[in-house]
Each structure stands twice: as structure tokens, then as C-alpha cells.
Design a protein around this motif. Structure first.
Motif, PDB file in Angstrom:
ATOM      1  N   ALA A   1       0.708  -1.104   0.168  1.00 44.96           N
ATOM      2  CA  ALA A   1      -0.062  -0.018  -0.061  1.00 44.96           C
ATOM      3  C   ALA A   1       0.892   1.414   0.053  1.00 44.96           C
ATOM      4  O   ALA A   1       1.914   1.071   0.588  1.00 44.96           O
ATOM      5  CB  ALA A   1      -0.986   0.100   1.219  1.00 44.96           C
TER       6      ALA A   1
ATOM      7  N   THR B   1      -2.033   2.310  -8.288  1.00 43.04           N
ATOM      8  CA  THR B   1      -3.033   2.668  -9.026  1.00 43.04           C
ATOM      9  C   THR B   1      -3.206   4.102  -9.501  1.00 43.04           C
ATOM     10  O   THR B   1      -3.650   4.410 -10.546  1.00 43.04           O
ATOM     11  CB  THR B   1      -4.347   2.422  -7.981  1.00 43.04           C
ATOM     12  OG1 THR B   1      -4.397   1.186  -7.566  1.00 43.04           O
ATOM     13  CG2 THR B   1      -5.743   2.735  -8.537  1.00 43.04           C
ATOM     14  N   TYR B   2      -2.782   5.080  -8.564  1.00 48.74           N
ATOM     15  CA  TYR B   2      -2.793   6.537  -8.731  1.00 48.74           C
ATOM     16  C   TYR B   2      -2.015   6.620 -10.263  1.00 48.74           C
ATOM     17  O   TYR B   2      -2.440   7.590 -11.119  1.00 48.74           O
ATOM     18  CB  TYR B   2      -2.193   7.257  -7.697  1.00 48.74           C
ATOM     19  CG  TYR B   2      -2.522   8.527  -7.921  1.00 48.74           C
ATOM     20  CD1 TYR B   2      -3.733   9.069  -7.517  1.00 48.74           C
ATOM     21  CD2 TYR B   2      -1.583   9.498  -8.072  1.00 48.74           C
ATOM     22  CE1 TYR B   2      -4.021  10.718  -7.792  1.00 48.74           C
ATOM     23  CE2 TYR B   2      -1.701  11.039  -8.334  1.00 48.74           C
ATOM     24  CZ  TYR B   2      -3.159  11.336  -8.115  1.00 48.74           C
ATOM     25  OH  TYR B   2      -3.327  12.689  -8.075  1.00 48.74           O
TER      26      TYR B   2
ATOM     27  N   TYR C   1     -16.571  -0.229  -2.966  1.00 46.52           N
ATOM     28  CA  TYR C   1     -15.379  -1.030  -3.533  1.00 46.52           C
ATOM     29  C   TYR C   1     -14.443  -0.327  -4.820  1.00 46.52           C
ATOM     30  O   TYR C   1     -13.446  -0.413  -4.870  1.00 46.52           O
ATOM     31  CB  TYR C   1     -15.686  -2.460  -4.076  1.00 46.52           C
ATOM     32  CG  TYR C   1     -16.461  -3.409  -3.055  1.00 46.52           C
ATOM     33  CD1 TYR C   1     -15.363  -3.971  -2.281  1.00 46.52           C
ATOM     34  CD2 TYR C   1     -17.553  -3.587  -3.007  1.00 46.52           C
ATOM     35  CE1 TYR C   1     -16.009  -4.870  -1.129  1.00 46.52           C
ATOM     36  CE2 TYR C   1     -18.184  -4.163  -2.058  1.00 46.52           C
ATOM     37  CZ  TYR C   1     -17.376  -5.030  -1.157  1.00 46.52           C
ATOM     38  OH  TYR C   1     -17.951  -5.834  -0.170  1.00 46.52           O
TER      39      TYR C   1
ATOM     40  N   ARG D   1     -14.617   2.991  -4.897  1.00 44.18           N
ATOM     41  CA  ARG D   1     -14.158   4.791  -4.482  1.00 44.18           C
ATOM     42  C   ARG D   1     -12.963   5.272  -4.548  1.00 44.18           C
ATOM     43  O   ARG D   1     -12.842   6.304  -4.971  1.00 44.18           O
ATOM     44  CB  ARG D   1     -14.944   4.711  -2.794  1.00 44.18           C
ATOM     45  CG  ARG D   1     -14.591   5.990  -2.167  1.00 44.18           C
ATOM     46  CD  ARG D   1     -15.196   7.215  -2.973  1.00 44.18           C
ATOM     47  NE  ARG D   1     -16.648   6.760  -3.403  1.00 44.18           N
ATOM     48  CZ  ARG D   1     -17.296   7.679  -4.182  1.00 44.18           C
ATOM     49  NH1 ARG D   1     -16.767   8.601  -4.885  1.00 44.18           N
ATOM     50  NH2 ARG D   1     -18.724   7.597  -4.472  1.00 44.18           N
ATOM     51  N   PRO D   2     -11.801   4.232  -4.301  1.00 48.32           N
ATOM     52  CA  PRO D   2     -10.411   4.748  -4.470  1.00 48.32           C
ATOM     53  C   PRO D   2     -10.480   5.144  -5.901  1.00 48.32           C
ATOM     54  O   PRO D   2      -9.419   6.031  -6.177  1.00 48.32           O
ATOM     55  CB  PRO D   2      -9.797   3.420  -4.241  1.00 48.32           C
ATOM     56  CG  PRO D   2     -10.438   2.896  -3.032  1.00 48.32           C
ATOM     57  CD  PRO D   2     -11.969   3.073  -3.663  1.00 48.32           C
TER      58      PRO D   2
ATOM     59  N   ASP E   1     -11.965   8.651  -6.576  1.00 46.89           N
ATOM     60  CA  ASP E   1     -11.260   9.579  -5.967  1.00 46.89           C
ATOM     61  C   ASP E   1     -10.019  10.116  -6.717  1.00 46.89           C
ATOM     62  O   ASP E   1      -9.856  11.266  -6.935  1.00 46.89           O
ATOM     63  CB  ASP E   1     -10.704   9.233  -4.625  1.00 46.89           C
ATOM     64  CG  ASP E   1     -11.865   8.762  -3.469  1.00 46.89           C
ATOM     65  OD1 ASP E   1     -12.912   9.390  -3.698  1.00 46.89           O
ATOM     66  OD2 ASP E   1     -11.762   8.343  -2.595  1.00 46.89           O
ATOM     67  N   ALA E   2      -9.463   9.055  -7.184  1.00 44.58           N
ATOM     68  CA  ALA E   2      -8.342   9.373  -8.227  1.00 44.58           C
ATOM     69  C   ALA E   2      -8.829  10.102  -9.498  1.00 44.58           C
ATOM     70  O   ALA E   2      -8.090  11.349  -9.999  1.00 44.58           O
ATOM     71  CB  ALA E   2      -7.450   8.174  -8.442  1.00 44.58           C
TER      72      ALA E   2
ATOM     73  N   ASP F   1      -7.676  -3.078 -10.628  1.00 48.03           N
ATOM     74  CA  ASP F   1      -7.086  -2.829  -9.145  1.00 48.03           C
ATOM     75  C   ASP F   1      -7.366  -3.941  -8.196  1.00 48.03           C
ATOM     76  O   ASP F   1      -8.551  -4.550  -8.443  1.00 48.03           O
ATOM     77  CB  ASP F   1      -7.546  -1.649  -8.800  1.00 48.03           C
ATOM     78  CG  ASP F   1      -7.014  -0.894  -7.569  1.00 48.03           C
ATOM     79  OD1 ASP F   1      -5.798  -1.049  -7.495  1.00 48.03           O
ATOM     80  OD2 ASP F   1      -7.739  -0.110  -6.865  1.00 48.03           O
ATOM     81  N   GLU F   2      -6.569  -3.996  -7.111  1.00 48.00           N
ATOM     82  CA  GLU F   2      -6.726  -5.037  -6.094  1.00 48.00           C
ATOM     83  C   GLU F   2      -6.634  -6.393  -6.700  1.00 48.00           C
ATOM     84  O   GLU F   2      -7.639  -7.146  -6.269  1.00 48.00           O
ATOM     85  CB  GLU F   2      -8.227  -4.706  -5.438  1.00 48.00           C
ATOM     86  CG  GLU F   2      -8.015  -3.493  -4.736  1.00 48.00           C
ATOM     87  CD  GLU F   2      -7.072  -3.390  -3.501  1.00 48.00           C
ATOM     88  OE1 GLU F   2      -6.854  -4.330  -2.957  1.00 48.00           O
ATOM     89  OE2 GLU F   2      -6.834  -2.225  -3.005  1.00 48.00           O
TER      90      GLU F   2
ATOM     91  N   ARG G   1       3.354   7.567   0.899  1.00 49.57           N
ATOM     92  CA  ARG G   1       2.489   8.211   2.030  1.00 49.57           C
ATOM     93  C   ARG G   1       3.135   8.639   3.014  1.00 49.57           C
ATOM     94  O   ARG G   1       4.313   8.904   2.935  1.00 49.57           O
ATOM     95  CB  ARG G   1       1.564   7.167   2.042  1.00 49.57           C
ATOM     96  CG  ARG G   1       0.566   6.762   1.029  1.00 49.57           C
ATOM     97  CD  ARG G   1      -0.512   5.615   1.490  1.00 49.57           C
ATOM     98  NE  ARG G   1      -1.467   5.372   0.491  1.00 49.57           N
ATOM     99  CZ  ARG G   1      -2.544   4.240   0.489  1.00 49.57           C
ATOM    100  NH1 ARG G   1      -2.341   3.339   1.610  1.00 49.57           N
ATOM    101  NH2 ARG G   1      -2.962   3.686  -0.555  1.00 49.57           N
TER     102      ARG G   1
END
Length: 337
Positions: A136, A141-142, A187, A189-190, A193-194, A234-235, A301
Motif C-alpha cells: 500500500a 493505482t494512482y 469497493y 471509491r478509490p 477519488d483518483a 485494481d486489487e 504516503r
């Protein structure tokens, strides 16, 4: 050996950026390299053992150049510069900083921040299918999303498709309120957001209505052929081997695929193999498929996240060695009977 001192001219407008809040960045360099750094009338003096001073000087110069290029320095920049300095990799931050993928709606440039991220971005540019595997906070993903939106804006693809498996991590979807879309939205949402941050809510909604951007659970991919699309899964550690095979065989002409996942965070049942793990074994020798392994060094992060990821990596490594040793001992004991 006598004390060695180097003096660097630092413009006043970059002094605060370089030193950090309450001189936190400079204190970090001092503690790590056992040097003393002081500001004297616009000059930064670095004192200590010659070898340490030379290394600190290279790092300060590199950070100053980043600041002069318009970057707002963060603690992660300092940590990574120190890490690369220990590995005798000079000017890595400057090399990475030159690769701007795109800008967010607020004008902030999106760039790889570590060597691992730079290799990941280059692999996406050069290969049709890329697997980004890592913990993580490594930007898997971003960065993939930024590359997809850039390709879409440049008319390299006609649509973006974002998907992830809707694994029920301790909860049953049927017990959640609302219709199917509201059940699976958490599921996804990320990904939303990006998209909002890079593309803006208005542009995203317009393209979504036109069907040019699609965000959907992996199950919706079955039976489709995806031509001229930028597809992000993703994931992926939460896919089964059958789901992964289904997804990869949807790819059509003119498409590019990025598969991201963290092998250490599976929500599958204990007896179910991960499709990501199987794909890494099955597809590693195929041309135009790249596997990029990111690590705790690539976490961008909060610095505490990097320490947490590293602690888990060390723990899991010890557990694996212990398990292997136990297994060998059992085989040896059986052989003696």
C-alpha cells in the motif's frame, strides 16, 4: 581527523523549503549523516567528517535543485534522497523529477517519486500489459490512472475502463442497504477519488455519461471484448485464477492494460489461490508483458506508513524462513525413521 566544512549558497526564497518546518528536514539529514548544518547569512555550512559532509552536500544540492524547479519538498523526498545516497545513486531524484505524466485539476504535477515508480511508469509506456505489484502507498493505482487519463486526453485510446473485484471483506453485500450500484460503489471509491482529483468531477461525469469512462466490478467484464481501451484492474490479489484469465482474455486491439495488486493483502478464502500469484508464474516469460515489483522504498504516503510496511515485510520474511526451516526438519526426521 579534523573537521571538514563546506559552504553552499542558498537563495533566501528556497531556504524555508529546503529546511522544512522547524528545520525538520535539515535535522533529519544531520541525524542520519552525523553532520552539523547551519544557516549563516544566506549560506548553508555543513560540518563534520569529510565523507559524511560530501554526501550531505550532494543531497542538499539535489534538494535545492528540486526546489528551484518549483517542487514543494516533502519528508518523503528527504528520506528517499538519504536512502539513495547510501546506495551511491546520485541525482536519482532529479532524473525522476523530469518525468511529468500530467497535472491535477489544481495544477499539481503528477510525477513518479521513486526509482521503482519511474521503472513502473516506463514499463506502462513500453508494454501492452503491465503488472504493478507492491504494498500500500506505492502509487500503483494512482500512477496507472494518471497514465490512462493522459492517453485518453491524447486520443491514444477511446475510453478508460476501471475495474476491481468486489470481495466481501468480512461483510455480505446482500446485507448492505441500497441497490446493486450502491452496494459495489464502496469497493470502487478509490478509483473515483483518483479520477476526480486528476480529471475533475465535471469532466469525469460528462465522460461517464457518454460511456467513455467506465468504473465497474470485475464480474461485469465477462463476455466482452475491449478494443482501443485503457483498462486498469485494481486489487488484483483478490481475483481467483479463473477471474484473472477471464479478464486478460477480454483484451482487444489497440488496448493497454495495467493490473495492480498487493500480494500481502488478500481477502480471499484461505484455500483459494490468488489470480495475481498464478499470473506472475504463468505469464512471466511472455513478450510485451512486464512485471514491476514495488517495495517499501517506493511508499510515498506518510513516512510512518513506510515504516509499517517495512516492519511487516521483515516479519513475513522471518515467518517464511521459519516455516521453510520447520518443513525441512520434518522431512529430515521422516527420512531418519
Amino acid at each position: 581527523m579534523g573537521e571538514f566544512t563546506v559552504s553552499l549558497d542558498v537563495p533566501m526564497e528556497h531556504m524555508q523549503n529546503l529546511f522544512g518546518k522547524c528545520d525538520s528536514y535539515i535535522k533529519k539529514i544531520e541525524d542520519d549523516l552525523h553532520v552539523i548544518i547551519v544557516d549563516r547569512d544566506g549560506a548553508v555550512k555543513i560540518s563534520g567528517d569529510k565523507q559524511n559532509v560530501e554526501q550531505a552536500t550532494r543531497i542538499v544540492r539535489e534538494l535545492l535543485t528540486l526546489s528551484e524547479r518549483g517542487n514543494v519538498l516533502e519528508e518523503q523526498n528527504i528520506d528517499y534522497a538519504l536512502e539513495m545516497g547510501k546506495e551511491s545513486k546520485e541525482d536519482i531524484l532529479l532524473e525522476i523529477d523530469g518525468d511529468c505524466i500530467c497535472h491535477t485539476m489544481s495544477g499539481k504535477p503528477i510525477k513518479p517519486k521513486t526509482l521503482g515508480q519511474k521503472k513502473y511508469v516506463d514499463a506502462i509506456r513500453d508494454h501492452m500489459i503491465v503488472f504493478g505489484i507492491g504494498p500500500a502507498g506505492t502509487g500503483k493505482t494512482y500512477l496507472a490512472m494518471a497514465m490512462a487519463i493522459t492517453a485518453f486526453k491524447n486520443n491514444e485510446v477511446s475510453r478508460i475502463i476501471l475495474t476491481r473485484p468486489a470481495i466481501e471483506a468480512g461483510e455480505k453485500l446482500g446485507f448492505l442497504p441500497g441497490d446493486l450500484q450502491s452496494k459495489v460503489d464502496p469497493y470502487l471509491r478509490p478509483l473515483y477519488d483518483a479520477l476526480y482529483q486528476i480529471m475533475g468531477a465535471e469532466n469525469f461525469n460528462k465522460n461517464m455519461e457518454k460511456g467513455l469512462i467506465e468504473v465497474a466490478p470485475l464480474a461485469y467484464m465477462r463476455g466482452r471484448t475491449l478494443d482501443n481501451a485503457y483498462i486498469i484492474l485494481d486489487e488484483a490479489q483478490n481475483t481467483t485464477p479463473a477471474q484473472m484469465k477471464m479478464f486478460l482474455t477480454r483484451i482487444g486491439f489497440g488496448s493497454k492494460v495495467v493490473v495492480t495488486g498487493d500480494a500481502s493483502q488478500k481477502d480471499l478464502a484461505p484455500d483459494v489461490r490468488s489470480g495475481l500469484d498464478v499470473a506472475a508464474k504463468v505469464l512471466s516469460g511472455i513478450d510485451d508483458i512486464a512485471f514491476c515489483q514495488l517495495s517499501s522504498k517506493d511508499v510515498v504516503r506518510h513516512p510512518l506508513v513506510q515504516k509499517i510496511v517495512k516492519a511487516y515485510e521483515d516479519y513475513e520474511s522471518k515467518e517464511k524462513k521459519y516455516s521453510e526451516s520447520k518443513s525441512k526438519n520434518r522431512k529430515y526426521n521422516r527420512g531418519r525413521k
